[in-house]
Design an enzyme around this catalytic site. Structure first.
Site, PDB file in Angstrom:
ATOM      1  N   ASP A   6       1.031  -1.604  -0.059  1.00  0.00           N
ATOM      2  CA  ASP A   6       0.410   0.091   0.229  1.00  0.00           C
ATOM      3  C   ASP A   6       0.353   1.026   0.161  1.00  0.00           C
ATOM      4  OD1 ASP A   6      -1.774  -2.025  -0.197  1.00  0.00           O
ATOM      5  OD2 ASP A   6      -2.308  -1.157   2.566  1.00  0.00           O
ATOM      6  N   GLU A  66     -10.676  -1.006  -4.135  1.00  0.00           N
ATOM      7  CA  GLU A  66     -10.494  -0.773  -3.336  1.00  0.00           C
ATOM      8  C   GLU A  66      -8.748  -0.292  -3.782  1.00  0.00           C
ATOM      9  OE1 GLU A  66      -9.104  -3.607  -0.516  1.00  0.00           O
ATOM     10  OE2 GLU A  66      -6.851  -4.458  -1.486  1.00  0.00           O
TER      11      GLU A  66
END
Length: 538
Positions: A40, A224
């Site tokens: 991430d 997402e």
């Protein structure tokens, strides 16, 4: 005849000189992925010319790194630790740093220890320093009852969108309290930490089979990790789909014309195929972010990929340059295979030959070093640099990768290099690396030499790596003991390399594969302490 010979010799010498310098400079201008371990990724390039990397710290905090380069995360500071009680004690995921309305804001996801309770929180800087102190601005309301703010909903991966003179927030959320079906939502914001409207689902999460987990039509859709790109008259939302734990994780695209209402789902157009996905050599490419090269002439993406095709969350971070299609949409191409030598982002500062360096770590920090490994396996304790260490708080995963650190922006050709080392746990290799080219995350992911000790085998060892493989050049049996300090010294001049332990020469070899490069330290499946590091040019 003599004049002709001299002319030919001069041309040959000049060509050789140019060829040598191109070769010698090549590794200075290039890099190899992955640049660091983690998932991430998020980087923000500010107007001060610095890159600020934002990363979860063991799922229990948030760290900001500051650098002039994309290929080097730079200097790390932990800016926030999760409290011991409350809604945000655990599972701190995917933080992002943004400069909005004159302040720095960090958007992050966290929960109370149960994933079902994941919500989005906001931190606001107390100063103009993004590595300084932050205040907790609370939880963003991401539900359907804005008037009462009851029944807040699961929300992760929040990112702000500035459009049409307004501020919006996009995130990945669940429709209900516990249905675990992730779609992208958007809400208009009153300010960077307060929602002004109910959420709106931007698009269905399973329009195409490739958005579903495992690319399986029988499994759920999953969207997402949204990120914003703006070009010409359109705004693009690049999002991740399928499952982050799977090799099918990939990037997809929504787009909207500037001036249209982003709260109207009909205005968002979904591309009918992925815009970036894995290959037979690179798996699970997703959760990206975007930035510019140091001189602002190039567009770059940063993303994570899995280290294997097995289900799980062991991932590392890569960067790639991207371009644009004729219609103005981004063209990300394909992920480059591991070990591919890539040109550094335009405008990056080049390392230079150095004359001397010392570090005793008396500052309690390792700011002069570039680290390649799991981000929590490095620390300074008791004025010693420790590699392979368990940090003692938060979550430390088991992603061992031959942790190494090199001195920032310093190159060495002929030198004398000293360090004190103690293998605390593990009994495996610990020692010095030198003439290093193209360091990256991975056991043998560098080109250059290693000279070290292996206490469990009572061995001094010297060898080289070519970026993928280890080749032992020499070894010698010596008496070693785990937990004791040893003084290591490497002397290198041309092809002559000598390795000393406690001032006694143990190994001497001749090898000319690498003539210059970075210098640093390395461990293999061990915890080791390094201090009194000194290196000088011969």
């Amino acid at each position: 005849m003599k004049h002709n010979f001299l002319h030919k010799f001069a041309v040959f010498a000049f060509t050789l000189f140019i060829s040598f310098n191109i070769f010698a400079d090549d590794f200075r201008k290039t890099f190899v992925n992955p640049i660091y371990e983690g998932a991430d990724p998020f980087v923000y390039k500010h107007t001060d010319g610095f890159y600020y990397f934002c990363q979860s710290e063991g799922d229990k905090g948030i760290a900001i790194w500051k650098s002039r380069k994309l290929t080097d995360k730079g200097v790390k500071r932990v800016v926030w630790k999760a409290p011991d009680t409350g809604w945000n004690t655990s599972e701190v995921w995917a933080p992002e740093l943004h400069y909005l309305q004159g302040k720095w804001y960090i958007y992050y996801a966290a929960d109370s220890g149960k994933n079902i309770d994941h919500r989005t929180g906001v931190l606001r800087s107390k100063t103009q320093d993004p590595q300084g102190e932050y205040e907790d601005m609370g939880v963003v309301y991401t539900g359907d009852e804005i008037e009462t703010k009851k029944n807040n909903r699961w929300a992760i991966d929040a990112t702000p969108l500035e459009m049409n003179g307004k501020l919006y927030l996009i995130w990945s959320g669940w429709k209900g309290y516990d249905d675990d079906i992730q779609s992208l939502y958007i809400a208009e914001m009153k300010n960077p930490w307060t929602a002004a409207t109910n959420r709106v689902k931007m698009a269905e999460n399973d329009t195409y089979v490739w958005e579903r987990v495992s690319n399986d039509p029988q499994k759920k859709g999953l969207n997402e990790g949204a990120q914003i790109l703006k070009n010409k008259d359109k705004i693009y939302v690049i999002y991740s789909c399928s499952g982050s734990w799977e090799p099918t994780y990939k990037l997809a695209q929504l787009s909207i014309k500037k001036g249209q209402d982003p709260m109207n789902p009909d205005n968002w157009k979904k591309k009918d195929k992925p815009v970036f996905q894995g290959t037979d050599e690179v798996y699970g490419t997703g959760h990206c972010c975007f930035t510019k090269s140091p001189d602002d002439t190039e567009d770059w993406m940063m993303y994570h990929s899995k280290i294997s095709k097995r289900h799980g969350w062991q991932r590392n971070v890569r960067i790639e340059k991207f371009g644009w299609n004729p219609d103005g949409s981004p063209d990300f191409g394909k992920p480059t295979p591991p070990g591919t030598v890539l040109r550094k982002p335009s405008g990056e500062i080049m390392p230079e030959l150095a004359s001397h360096f010392t570090d005793s770590f008396s500052s309690g920090r390792w700011d002069n070093w570039v680290y390649y490994g799991y981000n929590r396996f490095i620390a300074v304790r008791s004025e010693k640099l420790v590699l392979g260490i368990n940090p003692g708080w938060g979550i430390a995963n088991n992603y061992r990768s031959g942790e190494k650190a090199v001195m920032r922006d310093m190159l060495w050709d002929d030198f004398v290099y000293y360090a004190k080392v103690k293998v605390v746990k593990g009994g495996r290799d610990a020692g010095l690396i030198f003439r290093v080219n193209h360091p990256a995350v991975g056991y043998d992911a560098m080109k250059g030499y290693f000279a070290g000790i292996i206490p469990q085998n009572n061995m001094a060892i010297l060898g080289r790596m070519d970026g993928k493989n280890w080749q032992e050049l020499a070894r010698k049996k010596i008496s070693l003991k785990q937990g004791e300090n040893y003084h290591l010294k490497v002397m290198a001049k041309g092809e002559d390399i000598k390795f000393f332990v406690n001032n006694e020469k143990q190994i001497e070899v001749k090898d000319s594969d690498y003539s210059s490069g970075f210098a640093g330290v390395r461990v293999i499946d061990s915890e080791a302490e390094f201090d009194n590091i000194k290196i000088r040019k011969r």
